[in-house]
Design a protein around this motif. Structure first.
Motif, PDB file in Angstrom:
ATOM      1  N   LEU A 243       0.841  -1.409   0.096  1.00 15.51           N
ATOM      2  CA  LEU A 243       0.054  -0.023   0.047  1.00 15.51           C
ATOM      3  C   LEU A 243       0.807   1.102   0.090  1.00 15.51           C
ATOM      4  CD1 LEU A 243      -2.605   1.467   0.342  1.00 15.51           C
ATOM      5  CD2 LEU A 243      -2.433   1.240   2.825  1.00 15.51           C
ATOM      6  N   VAL A 244       0.472   2.215  -1.067  1.00 17.26           N
ATOM      7  CA  VAL A 244       1.465   3.414  -0.945  1.00 17.26           C
ATOM      8  C   VAL A 244       0.268   4.398  -0.536  1.00 17.26           C
ATOM      9  CG1 VAL A 244       2.608   5.019  -2.297  1.00 17.26           C
ATOM     10  CG2 VAL A 244       3.108   2.457  -2.717  1.00 17.26           C
ATOM     11  N   VAL A 245       0.797   5.346   0.380  1.00 22.02           N
ATOM     12  CA  VAL A 245       0.074   6.247   0.940  1.00 22.02           C
ATOM     13  C   VAL A 245       0.780   7.766   0.678  1.00 22.02           C
ATOM     14  CG1 VAL A 245      -0.907   7.692   2.903  1.00 22.02           C
ATOM     15  CG2 VAL A 245      -0.870   4.772   2.919  1.00 22.02           C
ATOM     16  N   PRO A 246       0.183   8.377  -0.489  1.00 14.46           N
ATOM     17  CA  PRO A 246       0.992   9.608  -0.846  1.00 14.46           C
ATOM     18  C   PRO A 246       0.847  10.665   0.189  1.00 14.46           C
ATOM     19  CG  PRO A 246      -1.044   9.390  -2.038  1.00 14.46           C
ATOM     20  CD  PRO A 246      -0.931   8.043  -1.249  1.00 14.46           C
ATOM     21  N   ALA A 247       1.928  11.670   0.332  1.00 14.02           N
ATOM     22  CA  ALA A 247       1.426  12.821   1.135  1.00 14.02           C
ATOM     23  C   ALA A 247       1.169  13.911   0.343  1.00 14.02           C
ATOM     24  CB  ALA A 247       3.164  12.942   1.716  1.00 14.02           C
TER      25      ALA A 247
END
Length: 478
Positions: A243-247
């Motif tokens: 899972l990639v959570v962008p900032a």
């Protein structure tokens, strides 16, 4: 789950010496800093604990403390906010002093930090960990996490409650069973070499994914979140797609403390029963808001400075962006409009506005405001969608939705240095000019691209829809 959040790790003392540089020394070509303020604050695990306490949580900090003046000062900063359980330590307290001017660090001076043996935990530490709702290990490589007796207690805690381990290259490996480990990109790269992953991988996301998988297996953790700075964080469970959570984009003059904000937020959310994915998403938002508000340099032990609210949009987000920009001596620019169907004319105006300063805040008409201005068929998109599209543009730093017919009330709250409007206003007085000048700002007009408008786009779509055979008019209701 009831019980305190227990933070375990190395406590540091951070001091910012803040002043102004306005001249050069007569006897050497060096700047002269006129000192105006000294700002002490907890650092390392102590900062993570203070930030967790600012969330309104009951916090216990277990940390080695030396018998020196810096440790006494650190105690006085912490004890009003949390419960401190010291471990005996034969070293000296690390003190990091940053000399700063105009929001920038000129030099950092490190003193103390001599190595020494860490005493075994006593009954008070054992009882604190047994009562914890979650545990955060904030390792700063000073030896606390290498204590065999303390590691045994941490492993027991990990089997009972969520344990978050924020590692350090000079520290010990996480105990097996950690719910979440939070290395940054360089820490993950170094640690993953031990498990056969090369240090020179290409691609930040691909490399983080491979390293995260290896660290989950090698450390015996449930999950590993590799923090990627402005890119956000990647969460790996050891297999499958990460899972990639962008900032969100934030102006960042000083990222110091972002890792502590991330780890403290994640640990608190896990204590509340959040899933690892939810905890990482909340931690990315909290760290972004923290950095936007000025980071560790804006933390005050008297309760002022940035808190942990994971605000990603709206008035609070704009306030954080403006505060960070002004702390760095930058120029705040604002513009406004409906932005119903974003087109090339909008983008040209927004990019031109952003070029006038160091951050751009867009004042966006609410749905009700657009209906009063444009008629009952508008807007075509609700303001939540319009705001999200605007926030995705690199030139936009924050969006504020206003419900009035004009943006004047929003401008009075924001007080930008420059108010920029695109259109055929050149040579005429802008409606907001008098207000903006009242606080020393300027109202300016930006070039406008002819022939680009939402009205024209709607007309084109309707005309083309009407020309299609009956039943195929997909644009007829635009």
């Amino acid at each position: 789950m009831s019980g305190p959040l227990v933070v375990v790790g190395d406590a540091l003392l951070d001091v910012d010496v803040v002043g102004a540089v306005e001249r050069v020394a007569p006897d050497a070509p060096v700047p002269v800093l006129d000192v105006r303020e000294e700002r002490p604050r907890p650092g390392g695990a102590a900062l993570a604990a203070l930030l967790a306490a600012r969330d309104g949580r009951e916090v216990v900090l277990v940390a080695p403390l030396a018998d020196d003046a810096a440790a006494s000062r650190l105690r006085s900063l912490l004890e009003p906010h949390l419960r401190l359980v010291p471990l005996a330590w034969g070293g000296s307290t690390p003190v990091k002093t940053r000399v700063r001017s105009a929001g920038q660090s000129l030099v950092r001076l490190d003193t103390g930090g001599a190595d020494g043996p860490v005493g075994d935990p006593g009954a008070e530490v054992t009882e604190a960990l047994a009562a914890a709702s979650a545990v955060l290990v904030a390792d700063y490589g000073r030896g606390a996490t290498a204590s065999p007796a303390l590691r045994t207690l941490l492993a027991r805690a990990a089997a009972r409650v969520p344990l978050v381990w924020d590692p350090h290259p000079r520290g010990a490996s996480p105990v097996p069973g950690a719910r979440l480990c939070t290395p940054n990109g360089s820490e993950a790269a170094r640690a993953a070499v031990e498990f056969g992953v090369p240090a020179d991988l290409d691609g930040a996301v691909a490399a983080a994914s491979r390293r995260g998988d290896a660290l989950v297996r090698g450390w015996g953790a449930s999950a590993v979140s590799v923090t990627l700075g402005a890119r956000g964080a990647l969460l790996s469970y050891g297999e499958g797609a990460p899972l990639v959570v962008p900032a969100p984009f934030v102006p960042c003059a000083d990222p110091c403390g972002a890792g502590d904000r991330f780890a403290a937020a994640a640990a608190g959310l896990l204590a509340d029963g959040a899933l690892a994915s939810e905890a990482v998403a909340g931690a990315v938002a909290a760290a972004s808001a923290f950095v936007a508000a000025g980071g560790a340099s804006a933390v005050r032990v008297d309760g002022a400075g940035p808190t942990v609210a994971p605000v990603v949009g709206g008035q609070d987000r704009a306030a954080d962006v403006i505060a960070a920009t002004r702390a760095a001596g930058g120029t705040v620019v604002a513009t406004g409009g409906c932005f119903d169907l974003l087109h090339a004319g909008h983008v040209a105006t927004l990019e031109a506005a952003r070029a006038l300063g160091d951050c751009l805040v867009v004042c966006l008409n609410s749905d009700a405001s657009v209906r009063r201005l444009k008629g009952p068929e508008r807007p075509l998109q609700p303001h939540g969608d319009r705001r999200r599209v605007l926030e995705a543009l690199a030139c936009v730093d924050a969006v504020v939705v206003f419900d009035e017919d004009t943006p004047e009330a929003a401008l009075d709250r924001l007080r930008p240095d420059v108010w920029a409007k695109g259109g055929d206003y050149a040579g005429t007085e802008l409606p907001e000019s008098t207000l903006v000048r009242s606080w020393g700002g300027a109202a300016v007009v930006l070039p406008y691209l002819d022939g680009r408008s939402t009205t024209a786009l709607v007309k084109t779509a309707r005309d083309r829809g009407a020309a299609l055979p009956s039943g195929n008019s997909q644009f007829a209701d635009v």
